[in-house]
Motif scaffolding. Structure first.
Motif, short mmCIF file in Angstrom:
data_model
loop_
_atom_site.label_atom_id
_atom_site.label_comp_id
_atom_site.label_asym_id
_atom_site.label_seq_id
_atom_site.Cartn_x
_atom_site.Cartn_y
_atom_site.Cartn_z
N LYS A 1 3.48 27.74 21.35
CA LYS A 1 3.69 28.51 22.62
C LYS A 1 2.38 29.24 22.91
O LYS A 1 2.24 30.50 22.15
N TYR B 1 3.76 30.94 17.89
CA TYR B 1 3.36 31.60 19.00
C TYR B 1 1.67 31.87 18.94
O TYR B 1 1.21 32.22 17.66
N ILE C 1 6.61 30.80 30.48
CA ILE C 1 6.62 31.86 29.29
C ILE C 1 7.96 31.84 28.58
O ILE C 1 7.89 32.34 27.29
N ASP C 2 8.84 31.30 28.98
CA ASP C 2 10.05 31.17 28.47
C ASP C 2 10.55 30.32 27.55
O ASP C 2 11.58 30.23 26.80
N THR D 1 0.61 32.21 24.88
CA THR D 1 1.00 33.43 26.08
C THR D 1 -0.50 33.82 26.42
O THR D 1 -1.22 34.29 25.55
N TRP D 2 -0.83 34.23 27.63
CA TRP D 2 -1.94 34.92 27.96
C TRP D 2 -1.33 36.15 28.09
O TRP D 2 -0.35 36.48 28.79
N THR D 3 -1.93 37.21 27.75
CA THR D 3 -1.62 38.70 28.12
C THR D 3 -2.18 39.01 29.43
O THR D 3 -2.91 38.29 29.87
N ARG D 4 -1.72 40.21 30.03
CA ARG D 4 -2.30 40.56 31.36
C ARG D 4 -3.76 40.75 31.10
O ARG D 4 -4.30 40.47 32.22
N GLU E 1 3.99 36.32 36.23
CA GLU E 1 4.14 35.84 35.01
C GLU E 1 2.82 35.35 34.76
O GLU E 1 2.12 34.42 35.54
N PRO E 2 1.89 35.73 33.69
CA PRO E 2 0.61 35.38 33.17
C PRO E 2 0.77 33.59 32.76
O PRO E 2 1.96 33.32 32.43
N THR F 1 5.03 36.53 19.26
CA THR F 1 3.94 36.84 20.32
C THR F 1 3.30 38.10 19.80
O THR F 1 2.02 38.25 19.78
#
Ligand code: FES
Ligand code: FES
Lengths: 786, 155
Positions: free
Chosen positions: A461, A256, A247-248, A463-466, A385-386, A311
């Motif tokens: 990138k 994003y 995620i970094d 990203t999956w959220t929670r 980390e998702p 994001t």
């Protein structure tokens, strides 16, 4: 010279913030790159024309087991795994994914020990996904050390031999007269020494010694293996915030993305309106991703993606989308109704998967019959980390940085989806902020690749959220386990019937699979090592309505929960001490061929090398009982509970101590856990894995539940999908590892086998404390008295 | 355009004022040591210090951070307690995957600065907002106690 290390490429074009002091990318790695440019790799000599795994893996017409049976097997070529620079820096490749189990420390440590490298001068680099080069990389099944301990020892020993030969040739003395010791080769007769850096160039020109000629260290001479003195390799980066997770990742000109996926598995977008989303500041584009036909496999779920300049903007944009979803065939999936369906199935006979003796006759004559049903719900792995992945495509070459347990599988699937040859896809494996099986499924990696493709190859990138993580996991199965036993007049079990009903992981990969696979049945249900003459295991049908997948220790969780709870219930029915009853049920020490139990899988291991050893199972039970002072008298409202389980070819027994107050509030002052996992390569990390397993076991037993309503997951985030926190965690965890390490015995797994016995031991303790029997997980407020 | 004091330096930030500090740090400033875990103030992975107080940056709009001293994991070693906490984390071998640990270290540092010898109950209270899915709680407690005892024996 082609650099053999792909990962450091990352830092060459990582986003430069406007001020250099802001650059927080992995600085040590950056400096390292500069060093390498100066000194070059020499032993590795560009890691030239590498042997392929299928050439190095011994071919055999016999059944294959262990690493031999895994895709791409193993590789033990030192030129693939070790590089020595002329300044003496030893670089060791880690080809398995680091997700908290310590593999980036433990596997390179094995190489370093055999190599006689000074750990202070060792660098670890992460291999990209490339199994033909490194051997199998699927980091799951508690098998990294079990499968790669010996290959990594040989890697180190071969490199050491090459350095010794180079030194002997230089001094013109017989090679037997020299020896490698802590980063140098010594000629004791004359006291001469040559450092590894000085020898690297000459050593690199020598042939790799044949596997059969290698002289492995005598375990008595190990410096790091078995000692637990080496701190985790990434520790410093972790505590300073410099560790790089998936995620970094930050690339120049990176975009994003987040994706709105169909709330119900199998659903798709009917129509959508992106007008408002596109008005959100920072939102750049909205893209529809196609859904995939069943089976689910690792395919992306489809949906609507929002691409933005950060994001947060992407998340805001997603909230502004208006989407009409078609629910598809699973739109009425409801966990309450489904539980009733599973129970109904468990009350009728189903597919027979093991049948010893004459169960029906034995039940007829039993003096006492006991039966019970246990329910264990879906779970989500919920790594902190998702899922996340960053992809870019330049001139037909796709590069991805991601937290994955399956780098080779990711590579194959991305290549297929992008219609690129596999060698045009590189998967850089970052650190994983936890995996627990979720990150074995690369649906999110493919999504990132598709989004980059849609943006003309620009870095994206994802990203999956929670919420995404909890709504769209590959969920741990849900199960009803029904057990029935017949006891004789002495309380000895004569008959054992176990019906296990749960949707299978194979439903994720094939059509209409309604029965558990050998791998699921082999997780403690079919291979139950009890000494009972009449025993039948049945597996009635269960239809899956969501993506079922691996969760740390998999089907062992419901199986151990049911079996080890039921044994405690039988002990009560027989009027006997639970521990004595359990030991009698297991019977005398014996080594059982798992095939005679109907288990053809045996965690992928050879039945000869890894029989089910009831002696070892008895020993962990005896050890943990001794350490926890089993039988001690506790005040009212407190109790001890015991459970034992064999999984991933490792033996575990647990005693949980609980206190339940007047209001029914549960606390866990202490857990004792005894483990026999064979020889212990990194005992310190074994302890940390077991501590973690205790917490995860407590978490799933007390709080863990994913449920469905109208086809969709009910839980959104950590307020509704609760995890154990510090105030409710066991206050003390005592790890007892046995027996003394003997490196001539085969290794067992470590990452998973601690989890399954926790829930039943906890519920057995609650029974001891309160007389209340928990048959349905999670416990949540079942103990509450108001 | 606003200015934020991040790790002792003033930074220009050109983002909507309701942007959570977390994303300003991670995406805009490249300070990725501060982690995303839930985005709802439920897990503590995003913990930073705002004028010394442990704060969930995922639910803190940048507007609230204006004029405050923001310290992130990347600079916590400049604080003597923060440095001791990091060292204790390594001595006790706390991290597994490590992802939650920046948040845990920020929370523990804030606790120890306020209360140099916390009781178990104090530790529970201060640390229970931080989830560790790997299950490192026992070692976190030991590490906090290690720092507390070092603090105590110092003159
Ligand atoms: S990300 Fe802020 S509390 Fe979880
Ligand atoms: S160390 Fe992995 S989540 Fe805490």
């Amino acid at each position: 010279m082609k650099s053999p290390l792909h990962h450091p490429d990352l830092s060459t074009d990582i986003l430069n913030a406007d001020d250099d002091s802001l650059l927080i990318t992995n600085i040590s790695r950056r400096i390292f790159l500069k060093d390498m440019a100066l000194t070059g790799f020499v032993l590795a000599a560009g890691f030239p024309s590498l042997l392929r795994a299928d050439e190095t893996t011994p071919s055999s017409t016999k059944e294959k087991y262990g690493a031999d049976a895994m895709p791409h097997g193993w590789v033990d070529n030192p030129l693939v795994f070790v590089a020595i620079a002329i300044d003496g820096t030893v670089t060791i490749i880690c080809h398995r994914s680091e997700m908290g189990q310590g593999v980036r420390t433990s596997l390179p440590m094995v190489v370093a020990d055999e190599l006689e490298a000074n750990w202070q001068r060792v660098r670890v680099e992460q291999a990209p996904g490339d199994e033909s080069r490194y051997g199998n990389q699927d980091t799951d099944g508690s098998r990294s050390m079990r499968h790669f301990f010996m290959p990594m020892r040989r890697v180190g020993a071969a490199a050491r031999t090459m350095l010794e030969s180079a030194a002997a040739a230089h001094w013109k003395v017989p090679v037997q007269d020299v020896r490698a010791e802590q980063h140098q080769v010594i000629h004791p007769a004359t006291g001469r020494t040559l450092g590894y850096g000085e020898l690297a160039k000459a050593a690199a020109k020598l042939p790799v010694p044949a596997r059969e000629t290698l002289r492995l260290k005598n375990p008595a001479d190990f410096r790091y293996i078995g000692k637990g003195q080496v701190g985790i390799y990434d520790g410093q980066d972790i505590v300073t915030g410099h560790a790089q997770y998936g995620i970094d990742t930050r690339l120049k000109d990176m975009l994003y993305a987040v994706v709105a996926r169909p709330p119900v598995f199998g659903g798709k977008v009917l129509s959508y309106d992106a007008k408002n989303a596109l008005k959100v500041p920072g939102v750049i584009k909205v893209i529809e991703l196609p859904s995939s036909p069943p089976p689910a496999d690792f395919n992306p779920l489809g949906g609507i993606a929002v691409i933005a300049s950060n994001t947060w903007a992407a998340i805001q944009g997603r909230m502004a989308l208006k989407i009409d979803w078609e629910k598809g065939p699973h739109g009425s999936y409801d966990s309450v109704t489904y539980k009733a369906e599973l129970e109904a199935a468990a009350r009728k006979s189903g597919k027979m998967v093991r049948n010893d003796g004459d169960l029906d006759a034995a039940l007829q004559v039993a003096a006492k019959r006991v039966n019970a049903e246990y329910y264990a719900p879906h779970l989500a792995q919920a790594p902190m980390e998702p899922p996340a992945a960053t992809a870019r495509i330049i001139k037909g070459v796709c590069e991805i940085w991601t937290c994955t347990q399956a780098p080779q599988v990711s590579r194959e699937r991305v290549a297929k989806w992008l219609k690129l040859p596999e060698d045009k896809v590189t998967i850089h494996v970052t650190l994983l902020g936890g995996g627990f099986g979720r990150k074995s499924k690369p649906d999110y990696v493919i999504e990132a690749a598709l989004l980059s493709q849609a943006m003309n190859g620009k870095p994206v990138k994802l990203t999956w959220t929670r919420e995404d993580d909890l709504h769209h996991s590959y969920f741990h199965t849900v199960s009803v386990e029904r057990l029935e036993a017949g006891l004789d007049t002495q309380g000895k079990p004569l008959a054992w019937l176990h019906r296990t009903v749960a949707p299978t992981i194979s439903s994720t990969f094939g059509p209409d699979s309604k029965h558990q696979m050998a791998t699921e049945l082999g997780m403690g249900v079919i291979n139950v090592p009890f000494d009972i003459p009449n025993l039948r295991i049945e597996n009635p049908e269960a239809q899956a309505h969501t993506r079922i997948g691996w969760f740390r220790s998999v089907s062992n969780i419901p199986h151990a929960f049911a079996i080890q709870s039921f044994v405690a219930e039988l002990a009560v029915a027989a009027g006997r001490d639970h521990k004595d009853f359990l030991l009698d049920l297991i019977g005398p020490p014996r080594r059982i061929d798992p095939r005679t139990l109907g288990d053809v899988w045996n965690h992928g291991e050879s039945p000869e090398v890894y029989p089910v050893d009831t002696g070892r199972l008895r020993r962990v039970i005896e050890a943990v009982s001794h350490e926890a002072t089993w039988g001690r008298i506790l005040p009212k409202g407190q109790g001890l509970g015991l459970a034992a389980h064999y999984s991933f070819v490792t033996y575990v027994a647990v005693v949980v101590e609980v206190a339940v107050d007047e209001q029914g509030k549960l606390s866990i002052p202490r857990i004792d856990i005894a483990v026999d996992c064979g020889p212990q390569v990194n005992p310190e990390r074994i302890r940390s894995q077991l501590e973690g397993a205790c917490i995860m076991g407590v978490s799933l037993a007390t709080l863990g539940e994913i449920s469905f309503k109208e086809g969709a997951v009910v839980q959104d985030n950590f307020h509704t999908y609760q995890l154990t926190r510090m105030d409710e965690a066991p206050r003390e965890i005592r790890i007892h590892i046995l027996p003394t390490t003997d490196f001539n015995t085969p290794l067992g797994g470590v990452g998973e086998p601690g989890v399954p016995p926790i829930a039943p031991a906890l519920c057995n303790a609650i029974f001891a404390a309160t007389g209340q029997r928990i048959r349905q997980l999670p416990i949540r407020d079942q103990l509450r008295k108001d | 355009m606003i200015k934020l004091n991040i790790n002792g330096k003033l930074r220009q930030i050109n983002l909507p004022m309701d942007t959570p500090l977390l994303w300003a740090l991670r995406d805009h400033q490249g300070l990725t040591g501060t982690k995303f875990g839930c985005g709802m103030g439920l897990c503590g992975a995003c913990t930073v210090h705002l004028d010394g107080a442990a704060t969930r940056s995922c639910v803190t709009p940048i507007s609230i951070a204006v004029g405050k001293k923001i310290v992130t994991i990347e600079a916590i070693d400049q604080d003597s307690t923060g440095k001791k906490v990091q060292e204790a984390w390594l001595t006790q071998g706390v991290p597994q995957c490590g992802y939650c640990q920046p948040g845990q270290i920020m929370a523990a540092t804030a606790l120890l600065k306020l209360n140099p010898s916390p009781s178990d109950a104090d530790i529970d209270k201060a640390m229970s907002g931080n989830i560790c899915r790997c299950g490192t709680y026992c070692r976190i407690r030991s590490a906090i106690k290690q720092v507390a005892s070092i603090t105590e024996i110092k003159p």
